[in-house]
Design a protein around this motif. Structure first.
Motif, PDB file in Angstrom:
ATOM      1  N   HIS A   1     -35.267  -8.192 -52.018  1.00  0.00           N
ATOM      2  CA  HIS A   1     -36.553  -8.848 -52.268  1.00  0.00           C
ATOM      3  C   HIS A   1     -36.747  -9.110 -53.760  1.00  0.00           C
ATOM      4  CE1 HIS A   1     -40.996  -9.136 -52.731  1.00  0.00           C
ATOM      5  NE2 HIS A   1     -40.833  -9.926 -51.685  1.00  0.00           N
ATOM      6  N   GLU A   2     -36.313  -8.200 -54.595  1.00  0.00           N
ATOM      7  CA  GLU A   2     -36.469  -8.364 -56.040  1.00  0.00           C
ATOM      8  C   GLU A   2     -35.667  -9.535 -56.586  1.00  0.00           C
ATOM      9  OE1 GLU A   2     -37.410  -3.673 -57.203  1.00  0.00           O
ATOM     10  OE2 GLU A   2     -35.401  -4.517 -57.525  1.00  0.00           O
TER      11      GLU A   2
ATOM     12  N   THR B   1     -28.413   7.579 -57.754  1.00  0.00           N
ATOM     13  CA  THR B   1     -29.161   6.473 -58.343  1.00  0.00           C
ATOM     14  C   THR B   1     -28.427   5.935 -59.557  1.00  0.00           C
ATOM     15  OG1 THR B   1     -30.448   7.951 -59.745  1.00  0.00           O
ATOM     16  CG2 THR B   1     -31.372   7.396 -57.581  1.00  0.00           C
TER      17      THR B   1
ATOM     18  N   ASP C   1     -33.960   0.881 -47.031  1.00  0.00           N
ATOM     19  CA  ASP C   1     -35.115   0.558 -47.875  1.00  0.00           C
ATOM     20  C   ASP C   1     -34.668   0.154 -49.277  1.00  0.00           C
ATOM     21  OD1 ASP C   1     -36.957   0.964 -45.898  1.00  0.00           O
ATOM     22  OD2 ASP C   1     -37.414   3.034 -46.475  1.00  0.00           O
ATOM     23  N   TYR C   2     -33.666   0.857 -49.797  1.00  0.00           N
ATOM     24  CA  TYR C   2     -33.179   0.510 -51.128  1.00  0.00           C
ATOM     25  C   TYR C   2     -32.588  -0.898 -51.125  1.00  0.00           C
ATOM     26  CZ  TYR C   2     -30.719   0.478 -55.537  1.00  0.00           C
ATOM     27  OH  TYR C   2     -30.295   0.126 -56.796  1.00  0.00           O
TER      28      TYR C   2
ATOM     29  N   LEU D   1     -33.109  -3.435 -49.021  1.00  0.00           N
ATOM     30  CA  LEU D   1     -34.119  -4.469 -48.809  1.00  0.00           C
ATOM     31  C   LEU D   1     -35.002  -4.656 -50.039  1.00  0.00           C
ATOM     32  CD1 LEU D   1     -35.183  -3.770 -45.108  1.00  0.00           C
ATOM     33  CD2 LEU D   1     -33.585  -5.497 -45.958  1.00  0.00           C
ATOM     34  N   ARG D   2     -35.326  -3.554 -50.728  1.00  0.00           N
ATOM     35  CA  ARG D   2     -36.124  -3.689 -51.947  1.00  0.00           C
ATOM     36  C   ARG D   2     -35.389  -4.508 -52.993  1.00  0.00           C
ATOM     37  NH1 ARG D   2     -36.210  -1.089 -56.755  1.00  0.00           N
ATOM     38  NH2 ARG D   2     -34.921   0.666 -56.068  1.00  0.00           N
ATOM     39  N   ARG D   3     -34.104  -4.247 -53.172  1.00  0.00           N
ATOM     40  CA  ARG D   3     -33.341  -4.986 -54.174  1.00  0.00           C
ATOM     41  C   ARG D   3     -33.170  -6.451 -53.776  1.00  0.00           C
ATOM     42  NH1 ARG D   3     -32.929  -5.481 -58.087  1.00  0.00           N
ATOM     43  NH2 ARG D   3     -30.755  -5.395 -58.795  1.00  0.00           N
TER      44      ARG D   3
ATOM     45  N   HIS E   1     -40.579  -4.034 -42.797  1.00  0.00           N
ATOM     46  CA  HIS E   1     -40.730  -4.187 -44.244  1.00  0.00           C
ATOM     47  C   HIS E   1     -41.950  -5.055 -44.565  1.00  0.00           C
ATOM     48  CE1 HIS E   1     -39.789  -5.046 -48.433  1.00  0.00           C
ATOM     49  NE2 HIS E   1     -38.903  -4.075 -48.393  1.00  0.00           N
TER      50      HIS E   1
ATOM     51  N   PRO F   1     -35.967   6.879 -51.368  1.00  0.00           N
ATOM     52  CA  PRO F   1     -35.826   5.776 -50.412  1.00  0.00           C
ATOM     53  C   PRO F   1     -34.641   5.979 -49.483  1.00  0.00           C
ATOM     54  CG  PRO F   1     -35.070   5.091 -52.578  1.00  0.00           C
ATOM     55  CD  PRO F   1     -35.690   6.455 -52.759  1.00  0.00           C
TER      56      PRO F   1
ATOM     57  N   GLU G   1     -42.685  -6.907 -47.093  1.00  0.00           N
ATOM     58  CA  GLU G   1     -42.496  -8.115 -47.900  1.00  0.00           C
ATOM     59  C   GLU G   1     -41.323  -8.974 -47.461  1.00  0.00           C
ATOM     60  OE1 GLU G   1     -44.063  -7.006 -52.261  1.00  0.00           O
ATOM     61  OE2 GLU G   1     -42.374  -5.748 -51.595  1.00  0.00           O
TER      62      GLU G   1
ATOM     63  N   SER H   1     -37.160 -13.268 -49.237  1.00  0.00           N
ATOM     64  CA  SER H   1     -38.360 -12.883 -48.499  1.00  0.00           C
ATOM     65  C   SER H   1     -38.163 -13.002 -46.996  1.00  0.00           C
ATOM     66  CB  SER H   1     -39.549 -13.751 -48.922  1.00  0.00           C
ATOM     67  OG  SER H   1     -39.797 -13.631 -50.304  1.00  0.00           O
TER      68      SER H   1
END
Length: 551
Positions: free
Chosen positions: A16-17, A179, A9-10, A12-14, A41, A5, A43, A21
């Motif tokens: 969202h998790e 990571t 992206d990393y 935004l993914r976190r 994105h 990622p 989501e 939103s």
């Protein structure tokens, strides 16, 4: 193609998790790569606002409903415009993520004199400014993005504070270089938790009378249900303070009303202050929360269940989480039922004939009767929130104000954020016209997003709360420009809204009946006399002028 990622992206993914939103913001060139990624994105939605201050207020309102929010601005001019709202999120315990787009690394290394800077080659000055009003901050790189994102998420959720992430433009789309696993959520130390719960239970067992003061942190942590289970299990009456209104449903049979020191609700004050044990849960003993410091809670009889520690008498139990303490207390086999305390009072009957002007006594009971189950009520700082604070809300309705930070203009964009966070619930905004003038542009975003708020603008020809608190009520700085408020929605593109200007009780009743149908967004200008005010602000005057040597 690499599956690693990118930096953004990393992040935004976190985000969202953990529940985000939607990201509120205003574009700017240093933030373009970041904003491109947000728009792309699948989501997360980009919610453009009229200015950065409003965007951060919207993220504040969103976080009150969802538990967490995000705002994104460009470097310098954008982030400084938002900083007052971010400070408000800090004061009010709201985990808001502020994502800032920075100049690229080469520009910073060369100390280039580029736009949006102070022209001195310094690029971390604004982060240093932000550090004062956030729980943690970081300038993100491909090497640190994982560790720093996890650290900031942990800080935001652990202490319920805003955090700051800055992204140089040339690192946004680079792949991450390291990571790590997400940091674990906080848990209580088992021995300390057992000791704290035993101490609370022992104090309650020895008491003949007791009550609870539930606070706003229950909302921030989304653990109102656990607190309610404790109240039910132990048979405890509860009151709320001003900032904490609706911390537990006010239709609960054990609710006794608002505790506001010596200023209001004398029977509630007597009951609370005479109780053998008073349990505060996530409250703040601020000036407006304590009736201008007229509340008198005996520390020896007060138990405080805080975010990460519990205090019983002189004993302090560290590293115990509020949710864990309440959960354990709710699971105890309680046999005692405490005296229920006084019944909450209402704002009184609806008064005022159709032809009569709208007085405070006529207005606030009508607003109270208008509210429904599960409403989200956003009340602006000042007389609006002070008048409606003493209305008993229906089941599931939530009342939000900004008691501690108290920035005028907060409510209008905060209600936008709340509506985005909960589009299936009715959002009712009640604001004064002086405050509304600061941030009124955001009503256009409701229309753009297809949202249907119900907005009441109280027009009393100026800053009424200031008139009531200062030495000379008629002084010129309490005046505001005269606007045709009911025409604003049309001017701002809200062509299909129901708008009305009401000056009599009859006109108000007709407008409320139309708004209650719920088939379109509503904007009602409510005109009253300049000095029409509910009881609390009038009672505040004598105490506040002594406290702060004003008036």
């Amino acid at each position: 193609m690499s599956t690693t990622p990118t930096v953004i992206d990393y992040v935004l993914r976190r985000l969202h998790e953990i529940g985000i939103s939607d990201v509120f913001g205003v574009p700017g060139d240093f933030a373009f790569p970041m904003h491109d990624a947000i728009v792309a994105h699948p989501e997360i939605n980009w919610i453009g606002c009229c200015n950065e201050l409003n965007a951060a207020y919207a993220a504040d309102g969103y976080a009150r409903v969802r538990g967490v929010g995000a705002v994104s601005t460009t470097y310098g001019v954008g982030e400084l415009s938002a900083i007052s709202a971010v400070a408000g999120a800090y004061a009010e315990h709201l985990p808001v993520f502020h994502l800032v787009g920075m100049p690229n690394l080469a520009t910073q290394a060369n100390r280039a004199l580029v736009h949006h800077t102070l022209g001195n080659g310094e690029f971390e000055l604004f982060r240093k400014m932000a550090d004062i009003v956030v729980g943690a901050s970081a300038i993100i790189t491909p090497a640190n993005v994982v560790s720093e994102t996890e650290r900031l998420i942990h800080e935001a959720l652990y202490n319920r504070r805003p955090v700051y992430l800055a992204f140089p433009t040339d690192v946004v789309d680079k792949p991450i270089l390291a990571t790590s696993a997400p940091l674990p959520l906080p848990v209580s130390e088992p021995e300390a938790l057992t000791a704290a719960v035993d101490a609370v239970a022992q104090a309650l067992s020895a008491a003949s009378t007791a009550c609870v003061l539930p606070g706003l942190l229950l909302h921030r942590l989304h653990i109102t249900d656990i607190a309610t289970q404790f109240v039910d299990a132990a048979g405890l009456p509860f009151a709320t303070m001003f900032a904490d209104k609706s911390a537990i449903d006010e239709d609960h049979p054990r609710y006794i009303g608002m505790y506001d020191g010596q200023l209001m609700e004398e029977d509630v004050r007597v009951f609370v202050e005479s109780a053998d044990v008073v349990i505060t849960v996530g409250t703040m003993q601020t000036d407006f929360n304590t009736g201008a410091f007229t509340a008198r809670l005996d520390p020896a009889r007060t138990i405080d269940i805080g975010l990460h520690r519990t205090t019983v008498g002189s004993a302090v139990y560290q590293n115990v989480e509020m949710a864990d303490v309440l959960r354990e207390l709710a699971s105890r086999a309680w046999t005692k039922r405490f005296p229920p305390g006084p019944r909450p009072t209402s704002l009184g009957p609806v008064v005022g004939s159709a032809a009569e002007p709208i007085t405070a006594a006529a207005l606030y009971p009508r607003w109270a009767d208008f509210l429904r189950e599960d409403d989200i009520v956003i009340a602006e700082t000042g007389t609006c929130s002070m008048g409606l604070a003493f209305a008993q809300l229906p089941h599931g309705a939530r009342f939000y104000n900004q008691t501690l930070w108290g920035a005028i203009g907060w409510a209008t964009p905060a209600s936008l954020g709340a509506a985005v966070a909960a589009p299936d619930r009715r959002v009712v905004l009640i604001t004064g016209e002086g405050s509304h003038q600061l941030t009124v542009q955001e009503i256009s975003q409701f229309h753009r997003l297809g949202l249907r708020p119900i907005i009441f603008v109280l027009n009393n020809s100026g800053y009424l709360i200031e008139r009531l608190l200062c030495k000379d009520p008629g002084i010129v700085y309490n005046d505001v420009a005269t606007w045709n408020y009911a025409e604003l929605p049309h001017a701002l593109g809200c062509d299909d809204w129901f708008t009305e200007r009401v000056t009599t009780c009859g006109e108000l009743d007709e407008a409320l009946a139309k708004a209650a149908q719920g088939d379109q967004a509503t904007y009602i200008e409510v005109v009253t006399d300049t000095y029409e005010a509910p009881p609390l602000p009038n009672k505040l005057h004598e105490n506040v002028k002594t406290l702060y040597n004003i008036g």
